[in-house]
Design an enzyme around this catalytic site. Structure first.
Site, mmCIF file in Angstrom:
data_model
loop_
_atom_site.group_PDB
_atom_site.id
_atom_site.type_symbol
_atom_site.label_atom_id
_atom_site.label_comp_id
_atom_site.label_asym_id
_atom_site.label_seq_id
_atom_site.Cartn_x
_atom_site.Cartn_y
_atom_site.Cartn_z
ATOM 1 N N LYS A 181 20.904 9.236 -7.349
ATOM 2 C CA LYS A 181 19.675 8.509 -6.997
ATOM 3 C C LYS A 181 18.911 8.235 -8.284
ATOM 4 O O LYS A 181 19.041 8.975 -9.259
ATOM 5 C CB LYS A 181 18.805 9.355 -6.058
ATOM 6 C CG LYS A 181 17.796 8.562 -5.259
ATOM 7 C CD LYS A 181 18.380 7.988 -3.983
ATOM 8 C CE LYS A 181 17.406 7.057 -3.295
ATOM 9 N NZ LYS A 181 17.872 6.633 -1.968
ATOM 10 N N ASP A 208 16.245 0.850 -2.670
ATOM 11 C CA ASP A 208 15.543 1.877 -1.878
ATOM 12 C C ASP A 208 14.095 1.397 -1.809
ATOM 13 O O ASP A 208 13.845 0.184 -1.993
ATOM 14 C CB ASP A 208 15.664 3.263 -2.546
ATOM 15 C CG ASP A 208 15.184 4.402 -1.635
ATOM 16 O OD1 ASP A 208 15.885 4.730 -0.675
ATOM 17 O OD2 ASP A 208 14.090 4.957 -1.874
HETATM 18 P P1 NDP Z 1 10.768 -0.473 1.819
HETATM 19 O O1 NDP Z 1 10.180 -0.467 0.462
HETATM 20 O O2 NDP Z 1 11.406 -1.703 2.327
HETATM 21 O O3 NDP Z 1 9.682 -0.007 2.902
HETATM 22 C C1 NDP Z 1 9.054 1.226 2.808
HETATM 23 C C2 NDP Z 1 8.052 1.338 3.950
HETATM 24 O O4 NDP Z 1 7.550 2.659 3.986
HETATM 25 C C3 NDP Z 1 6.860 0.421 3.777
HETATM 26 O O5 NDP Z 1 6.367 0.067 5.030
HETATM 27 C C4 NDP Z 1 5.868 1.321 3.042
HETATM 28 O O6 NDP Z 1 4.522 0.954 3.197
HETATM 29 C C5 NDP Z 1 6.138 2.646 3.727
HETATM 30 N N1 NDP Z 1 5.782 3.736 2.820
HETATM 31 C C6 NDP Z 1 6.289 3.975 1.585
HETATM 32 N N2 NDP Z 1 5.706 5.047 1.044
HETATM 33 C C7 NDP Z 1 4.821 5.481 1.966
HETATM 34 C C8 NDP Z 1 3.910 6.560 1.994
HETATM 35 N N3 NDP Z 1 3.810 7.415 0.971
HETATM 36 N N4 NDP Z 1 3.155 6.712 3.121
HETATM 37 C C9 NDP Z 1 3.276 5.867 4.173
HETATM 38 N N5 NDP Z 1 4.121 4.813 4.185
HETATM 39 C C10 NDP Z 1 4.879 4.640 3.100
HETATM 40 O O7 NDP Z 1 11.804 0.759 1.826
HETATM 41 P P2 NDP Z 1 13.021 1.034 2.820
HETATM 42 O O8 NDP Z 1 12.711 0.531 4.169
HETATM 43 O O9 NDP Z 1 14.253 0.584 2.132
HETATM 44 O O10 NDP Z 1 13.063 2.631 2.815
HETATM 45 C C11 NDP Z 1 12.362 3.423 3.771
HETATM 46 C C12 NDP Z 1 12.991 4.817 3.850
HETATM 47 O O11 NDP Z 1 14.369 4.702 4.214
HETATM 48 C C13 NDP Z 1 12.977 5.619 2.540
HETATM 49 O O12 NDP Z 1 12.867 6.999 2.850
HETATM 50 C C14 NDP Z 1 14.367 5.357 1.980
HETATM 51 O O13 NDP Z 1 14.789 6.356 1.070
HETATM 52 C C15 NDP Z 1 15.177 5.378 3.256
HETATM 53 N N6 NDP Z 1 16.493 4.749 3.190
HETATM 54 C C16 NDP Z 1 16.603 3.430 2.832
HETATM 55 C C17 NDP Z 1 17.859 2.846 2.789
HETATM 56 C C18 NDP Z 1 18.022 1.383 2.542
HETATM 57 O O14 NDP Z 1 19.154 0.900 2.745
HETATM 58 N N7 NDP Z 1 17.011 0.636 2.162
HETATM 59 C C19 NDP Z 1 19.087 3.634 3.025
HETATM 60 C C20 NDP Z 1 18.836 4.973 3.495
HETATM 61 C C21 NDP Z 1 17.584 5.502 3.528
HETATM 62 P P3 NDP Z 1 3.757 0.131 2.039
HETATM 63 O O15 NDP Z 1 4.178 -1.286 2.229
HETATM 64 O O16 NDP Z 1 2.315 0.389 2.288
HETATM 65 O O17 NDP Z 1 4.228 0.720 0.730
#
Ligand code: NDP
Length: 451
Positions: A130, A170
Site C-alpha cells: 500500500k 484508493d
Molecule cells: P473515494 O476517495 O472515492 O471516496 C472516499 C469517501 O469516503 C468519500 O465520500 C469521502 O468523503 C469519505 N471519507 C474519506 N475519509 C473520510 C473520513 N475521515 N471521514 C468520513 N468520510 C470520509 O475512495 P474509495 O471509495 O475508493 O475508498 C473508500 C474506502 O474503500 C477506503 O477505505 C478504501 O481503502 C476502501 N477500498 C477501496 C477500493 C477501491 O477499489 N477504490 C478497494 C478496496 C477498498 P469526502 O469526499 O468528504 O472526503
C-alpha cells in the site's frame, strides 16, 4: 529444527506495540488477525517455529520519501510519500495509493498488512502492499494534482514494476490520478507495461474495475444472506461514503431490488427515506467527481432528503449496512445501535471501517458480518485480472469479467465458511477470512525457508 518458546496472544501483541509505537491503526489490524490466528496455529508447530505471524506483521520494507511540488501561486510545497511492501510470498506486491491528509505510516502499514490477506483470499497471485501521501487533493486545481502525481511517481518508479509491485487507486486516487502517474512512469522509464491498475480503457485498463469493489461487496452480502435463505431484494440499506466504493455498492443494491437510504462524506450524511434511486446515484457520482461537490447539496436537488452534519448514518434503522468511507468510522456504540435496530448483515466496502469494539459486538450478536478483507476484495481481484490482460495483451469482455468477479466473491465466501463455520448456523467471517488468507501466505513462506 529448533523450536522457539511460544508466546501467547498478549505477549505477541505487547511485542507488536513495543516495536510500533504511535501506530494505533497498524496495531489494531494486527490484533484483529492475531486473535484468530493464535487459535488456529495452537497445534501447528511449524508456524510457531518459523515465526510466520511475526514475519507477516513486519513489512518487507517501508519506503518513505519527500514529494516536492509547486502550487498555482508559485509556492513550494513539501509532502511525505510512502510505499509499504508488506509481503510478496505469493506474488508481486499489490495495493492502492491513498492521497489524504490523514495518511501516515501507521495507516499505510495497516492497509498493506490487511491487503496481504485480502489478496491471498482472491486466489490470484498477488502479494500485499500500500502507498500514499499526506496530500489533500480537495480544492486543488487539475494542474496542481498533475504536478503532485508526477513528483510522487518520480520517486515511486524506482520501487515498482509489473513483476515487483503494482499499485492502484484508493481514497483520493481515481482514474485521473492513475493517468498522471502512469504518464510520468512511462516518461521516466520508457516502458509501457502493467505497472499500475485502474488504468483508462484506452490505455490498458479493464472493464468493471471502477465498479468492482462496490459491486463485489454487494455480491458478498448476497452470498451471506443466501445462507439464511434471504436476498438483497426488498431490504433497506444504510451506506456510508459517497466515493467510488459507496456509489457502486449503492448501484448494485438498487439493481438487486434493495432500497438505499443513506450516503455520506466527511461533512455528514444524507437520509433519503424515498430511496436513493439510480438517477440519484448518477447525480451523486457527477456531483462528487474529482471530489469537488459535497453530499449536503443532495438535499437541494432532492428535497425529500435530510442532511445530518457531522454525523455518521448508523442510527438509521436498516436491514443491511455497508460502511464504505474510511477506517474506524463505525464504533462499538454504532454497532450496538445497528443490532438493536434489527440490522441483519454488515458488508464492509471500506478497509477496517469497524473498530475492535464494533467487531466484537457484531460477533457477539452473531449477525452476518463480513470484514473488508473479504467483502471488498472485488476491486483488487479485477485489478489482478487487469494484470493478466496486460500480460496477455488482450481485453476480456464485460460479461466474462462480471462472471469472474462473481465467482471470485463466491470463492472468498466459501473460504470463509471453510474456516469460520462455528456450528449452529453461525459463520464467523472474520475468523474464516483471517485463517484462509493466513494459511495461503504462511504455507508459501514455509516453502521458502528463513528469508
Ligand atoms: P473515494 O476517495 O472515492 O471516496 C472516499 C469517501 O469516503 C468519500 O465520500 C469521502 O468523503 C469519505 N471519507 C474519506 N475519509 C473520510 C473520513 N475521515 N471521514 C468520513 N468520510 C470520509 O475512495 P474509495 O471509495 O475508493 O475508498 C473508500 C474506502 O474503500 C477506503 O477505505 C478504501 O481503502 C476502501 N477500498 C477501496 C477500493 C477501491 O477499489 N477504490 C478497494 C478496496 C477498498 P469526502 O469526499 O468528504 O472526503
Amino acid at each position: 529444527m529448533a523450536v522457539t518458546d511460544h508466546v501467547d496472544l498478549n505477549g505477541f501483541m505487547e511485542g507488536v506495540k513495543k516495536r510500533n509505537p504511535h501506530q494505533p491503526e497498524f496495531v489494531q489490524a494486527v490484533q484483529e488477525v492475531a486473535e484468530d490466528i493464535f487459535d488456529f496455529i495452537q497445534d501447528k508447530e511449524e508456524y510457531h517455529a518459523q515465526q510466520i505471524l511475526r514475519r507477516i506483521a513486519e513489512p518487507d520494507r517501508v519506503v518513505s520519501f519527500r514529494v516536492c511540488w509547486e502550487d498555482d501561486n508559485g509556492n513550494i510545497r513539501v509532502q511525505r510519500g510512502w510505499r509499504v511492501q508488506n509481503n510478496n510470498a505469493i506474488g508481486p506486491y499489490k495495493g492502492g495509493i491513498r492521497f489524504h491528509p490523514s495518511v501516515n505510516e501507521s495507516v499505510l502499514k495497516f492497509l498493506a498488512f490487511e491487503q496481504t490477506f485480502k489478496n491471498a483470499l482472491t486466489g490470484l497471485p498477488m502479494g500485499g502492499g500500500k502507498g500514499g501521501a499526506n496530500f489533500n487533493p480537495k480544492g486543488k486545481s487539475v494542474r496542481e494534482i498533475m504536478r503532485f502525481c508526477q513528483s510522487f511517481m518520480t520517486e515511486l518508479y524506482r520501487h515498482i514494476g509489473p513483476d515487483v509491485d503494482v499499485p492502484a487507486g484508493d481514497i483520493g486516487v481515481g482514474g485521473r490520478e492513475i493517468g498522471f502517474m502512469f504518464g510520468q512512469y512511462k516518461r521516466i522509464t520508457n516502458h509501457w507495461n502493467g505497472v499500475l491498475t485502474g488504468k483508462g480503457l484506452e490505455w490498458g485498463g479493464s472493464l468493471i474495475r471502477t465498479e468492482a469493489t462496490g459491486y463485489g461487496a454487494v455480491y458478498f452480502l448476497e452470498n451471506m444472506l443466501a445462507t439464511k435463505g434471504e436476498s438483497v431484494a426488498g431490504k433497506t440499506a444504510v451506506i456510508s461514503g459517497s466515493g467510488n466504493v459507496a456509489t457502486h455498492a449503492a448501484e448494485k443494491i438498487v439493481q438487486l431490488g434493495g432500497k438505499v437510504l443513506t450516503l455520506s462524506d466527511s461533512g455528514g450524511f444524507i437520509h433519503d427515506p424515498d430511496g436513493i434511486t439510480q438517477e440519484k446515484i448518477d447525480w451523486v457520482k457527477a456531483h462528487k467527481t474529482h471530489r469537488r461537490g459535497r453530499i449536503e447539496e443532495y438535499v437541494e436537488a432532492f428535497p425529500g432528503a435530510t442532511f445530518h452534519p457531522g454525523k455518521t448514518p448508523w442510527g438509521v434503522p436498516c436491514d443491511v449496512a455497508l460502511p464504505c468511507a474510511t477506517q474506524n468510522e463505525l464504533l462499538g456504540e454504532d454497532a450496538k445501535t445497528l443490532i438493536a435496530n434489527g440490522c441483519k448483515a454488515v458488508s464492509e466496502g471500506a478497509n477496517m471501517p469497524t473498530d475492535l469494539d464494533g467487531v466484537h459486538a457484531f460477533k457477539a450478536a452473531k449477525i452476518l458480518y463480513a470484514p473488508g478483507k473479504a467483502s471488498n476484495a472485488g476491486g483488487v481481484a479485477v485489478s489482478g485480472l487487469e494484470m493478466s490482460q496486460n500480460s496477455e495483451r488482450r481485453s476480456w469482455k464485460e460479461e466474462e469479467l462480471q462472471q469472474m468477479l462473481k465467482d471470485i466473491m463466491k470463492g472468498i465466501h466459501d473460504a470463509c465458511i471453510r474456516y469460520g463455520d462455528q456450528g449452529g448456523g453461525y459463520i464467523d467471517y472474520v475468523k474464516g477470512a483471517n485463517i484462509a488468507g493466513f494459511k495461503k501466505v504462511a504455507d508459501a513462506m514455509l516453502a521458502f525457508g528463513v528469508v
